[in-house]
Design a protein around this motif. Structure first.
Motif, PDB file in Angstrom:
ATOM      1  N   CYS A   1       0.795  -1.232   0.000  1.00  0.00           N
ATOM      2  CA  CYS A   1       0.000   0.000   0.000  1.00  0.00           C
ATOM      3  C   CYS A   1       0.829   1.284   0.000  1.00  0.00           C
ATOM      4  O   CYS A   1       0.332   2.341  -0.379  1.00  0.00           O
ATOM      5  CB  CYS A   1      -0.980  -0.001   1.161  1.00  0.00           C
ATOM      6  N   CYS A   2       2.083   1.252   0.411  1.00  0.00           N
ATOM      7  CA  CYS A   2       2.913   2.455   0.358  1.00  0.00           C
ATOM      8  C   CYS A   2       2.973   3.006  -1.059  1.00  0.00           C
ATOM      9  O   CYS A   2       3.217   4.189  -1.267  1.00  0.00           O
ATOM     10  CB  CYS A   2       4.334   2.150   0.822  1.00  0.00           C
TER      11      CYS A   2
ATOM     12  N   CYS B   1       6.893  -1.469   6.968  1.00  0.00           N
ATOM     13  CA  CYS B   1       7.121  -2.838   6.470  1.00  0.00           C
ATOM     14  C   CYS B   1       8.554  -3.004   5.990  1.00  0.00           C
ATOM     15  O   CYS B   1       9.180  -4.041   6.193  1.00  0.00           O
ATOM     16  CB  CYS B   1       6.173  -3.156   5.330  1.00  0.00           C
TER      17      CYS B   1
ATOM     18  N   LEU C   1       3.497  -4.434  10.060  1.00  0.00           N
ATOM     19  CA  LEU C   1       2.496  -5.306  10.672  1.00  0.00           C
ATOM     20  C   LEU C   1       2.772  -6.773  10.378  1.00  0.00           C
ATOM     21  O   LEU C   1       2.140  -7.651  10.944  1.00  0.00           O
ATOM     22  CB  LEU C   1       1.078  -4.917  10.240  1.00  0.00           C
TER      23      LEU C   1
ATOM     24  N   CYS D   1       3.379   4.479   8.585  1.00  0.00           N
ATOM     25  CA  CYS D   1       2.549   3.412   8.022  1.00  0.00           C
ATOM     26  C   CYS D   1       1.187   3.983   7.681  1.00  0.00           C
ATOM     27  O   CYS D   1       0.296   3.949   8.508  1.00  0.00           O
ATOM     28  CB  CYS D   1       2.421   2.247   8.975  1.00  0.00           C
TER      29      CYS D   1
HETATM   30  S1  SF4 Z   1       4.168   0.417   5.862  1.00  0.00           S
HETATM   31 FE1  SF4 Z   1       1.946   0.442   6.084  1.00  0.00          FE
HETATM   32  S2  SF4 Z   1       1.274   1.492   4.239  1.00  0.00           S
HETATM   33 FE2  SF4 Z   1       3.358   0.828   3.844  1.00  0.00          FE
HETATM   34  S3  SF4 Z   1       3.212  -1.157   2.872  1.00  0.00           S
HETATM   35 FE3  SF4 Z   1       3.384  -1.524   5.062  1.00  0.00          FE
HETATM   36  S4  SF4 Z   1       1.269  -1.675   5.785  1.00  0.00           S
HETATM   37 FE4  SF4 Z   1       1.210  -0.699   3.773  1.00  0.00          FE
END
Ligand code: SF4
Length: 355
Positions: free
Chosen positions: A34-35, A99, A105, A128
Motif C-alpha cells: 500500500c505504500c 514494512c 504489521l 505506516c
Molecule cells: S508500511 Fe503500512 S502502508 Fe506501507 S506497505 Fe506496510 S502496511 Fe502498507
C-alpha cells in the motif's frame, strides 16, 4: 581512461556530475504494497514530485534510485537484488514504510526480509504509511547527500545501539484444560428463502446417494457437502459436469481434533442459474498423516490451489502433478507456516545499556 574518470569523479568536472546526478533522480518503484499509493500521491499533481527533479521510471537499467514501497518477501528479495544489480552507478535505495524498516504489521511473518539485508539503503522513510511529504523529504535529503558528498544530511534518526540475541525456539505448550468441542449445528437460516437451493439439494442427494455424509444449505447460494476422504474423488467425478471449476481450496487447522478440514469450493461458469451458487465439498483428514487424493483431474483449477495448501499446511494431495515440491513460497521459508502450531524463532532486542 582512469584519468578521465577521475576528472569526472573528483576533478574539475565533479561539480557538473554531482549537479547532473542530483537533478536526475529517476526512481524505479518497487510497489509491493500500500505504500505505493503514497508514492503515487507524491508524484501526482498535488505534490508534483517531478518538480524537484525526480521522475519515476519503469526500466531498471536506466534508473538510479529504487524506492521500495512496502514489505519485501523472501521471493521478492531476489527481484530487489536483481533490479539493484542491473542499475548503473551511482545508485541509491530509499525504503518507504514500516514494512520495509522492520516488517511493519508483518514483523513476525515467516516470509519477510528486511530490504537493508539485501541492498544498501540510503534512507528509510518511517510511517505506516509514510506521507508524500515524508517521501519528498527523503528525496531532497538524498539530493543534498549527492551534492555535498557527505554521509549525513538533514534527516538524522536518533541512533540507539540494539543488540540482536537469539533464544531457543519455543512453541507454546498446549493448554492443560481443553474446552469441550462446541456443539455445532448447521441449520437452514430462517431468513433464507431459496427455492432453487432446495431443489438443488434434492438433486444432489439423489445423485450422490451414500457418497455424501450430509448435504446442507448454509445460506443463500451456499451449499455444503460433507464427505469421507475415501469418497472425495467419487463425489468429484459425479459433480464435475454440473460444476465446472474449483474456486478455492481451503484448509482449516482443527487443533483440538488433531485434524485438518479440507474444503473445495466449486461453482459453474456455464450454467447461468448455477453461477452464483457456491458448493463446498468438505472432508476431514488426520494431521499426523494429512494425505488426500488430488482432484486436479476432475477440475484443472484445483491443481495450483492444492499446491498452495500443500506449501502452507503440508497437506499432501496425492496425484497432483507438482508432487512434493514447493510451489508458492521460497525454498528457504520454514515449513508449513500456516499451521497453528507454527512459530518462528523468536528474536529479542535489548538496548545495550539496559542489560
Ligand atoms: S508500511 Fe503500512 S502502508 Fe506501507 S506497505 Fe506496510 S502496511 Fe502498507
Amino acid at each position: 581512461m582512469s584519468k578521465s574518470i577521475d576528472i569526472v569523479r573528483s576533478g574539475i568536472l565533479a561539480p557538473i556530475k554531482k549537479w547532473g546526478t542530483k537533478w536526475s533522480l529517476w526512481p524505479v518503484h518497487l510497489v509491493t504494497a500500500c505504500c505505493g499509493a503514497e508514492l503515487a500521491h507524491a508524484f501526482a499533481s498535488g505534490y508534483d514530485g517531478e518538480r524537484i527533479g525526480a521522475l519515476n521510471y519503469g526500466i531498471a537499467r536506466q534508473t538510479n534510485v529504487i524506492i521500495v514501497e512496502g514489505a519485501i518477501t523472501r521471493k521478492m528479495a531476489k527481484v530487489l537484488r536483481i533490479t539493484w544489480e542491473q542499475m548503473p552507478d551511482p545508485k541509491f535505495v530509499i525504503v518507504m514504510g514500516a514494512c520495509g524498516l522492520k516488517g511493519g504489521l508483518f514483523w513476525n511473518g515467516y516470509h519477510l526480509v528486511r530490504p537493508s539485508e539485501v541492498v544498501p539503503v540510503e534512507y528509510f522513510i518511517p510511517g505506516c504509511p509514510p506521507t508524500p511529504e515524508g517521501l519528498l523529504r527523503g528525496i531532497r535529503s538524498l539530493q543534498d547527500k549527492i551534492w555535498e558528498g557527505k554521509e549525513k544530511n538533514s534527516i538524522e534518526f536518533k541512533k540507539v545501539e540494539l543488540e540482536r540475541r537469539k533464544i531457543e525456539r519455543k512453541i507454546p505448550s498446549p493448554p492443560k484444560i481443553v474446552a469441550k468441542n462446541p456443539f455445532i449445528k448447521i441449520d437452514v437460516p430462517k431468513d433464507v428463502d431459496w427455492t432453487f437451493g432446495n431443489k438443488l439439494v434434492g438433486e444432489l442427494k439423489e445423485n450422490l446417494g451414500n457418497l455424501a455424509e450430509r448435504i446442507t444449505i448454509t445460506g443463500k447460494n451456499r451449499i455444503c457437502i460433507k464427505v469421507n476422504p475415501e469418497n472425495l474423488q467419487k463425489v468429484a467425478a459425479k459433480l464435475k459436469d454440473k460444476f465446472d471449476h474449483v474456486k478455492s481450496v481451503n484448509v482449516i487447522d482443527v487443533t483440538y481434533d488433531n485434524s485438518f478440514i479440507v474444503e473445495y469450493v466449486v461453482s459453474s461458469y456455464s450454467d447461468k442459474e448455477l453461477m452464483p451458487v457456491l458448493v463446498t465439498i468438505a472432508t476431514k483428514v488426520s494431521k499426523s498423516n494429512p494425505k488426500l487424493p488430488s482432484l486436479h483431474k476432475y477440475w484443472i483449477s484445483a491443481d495450483y490451489l492444492e499446491r498452495e495448501m500443500q506449501d502452507l499446511f503440508g497437506v499432501i494431495f496425492e496425484g497432483n502433478p507438482w508432487g512434493n515440491r514447493r510451489f508458492l513460497i521460497d525454498p528457504s521459508t520454514p515449513e508449513y507456516p500456516l499451521r497453528k502450531d507454527f512459530k518462528l524463532e523468536e528474536e529479542v532486542y535489548v538496548r545495550g545499556d539496559q542489560e
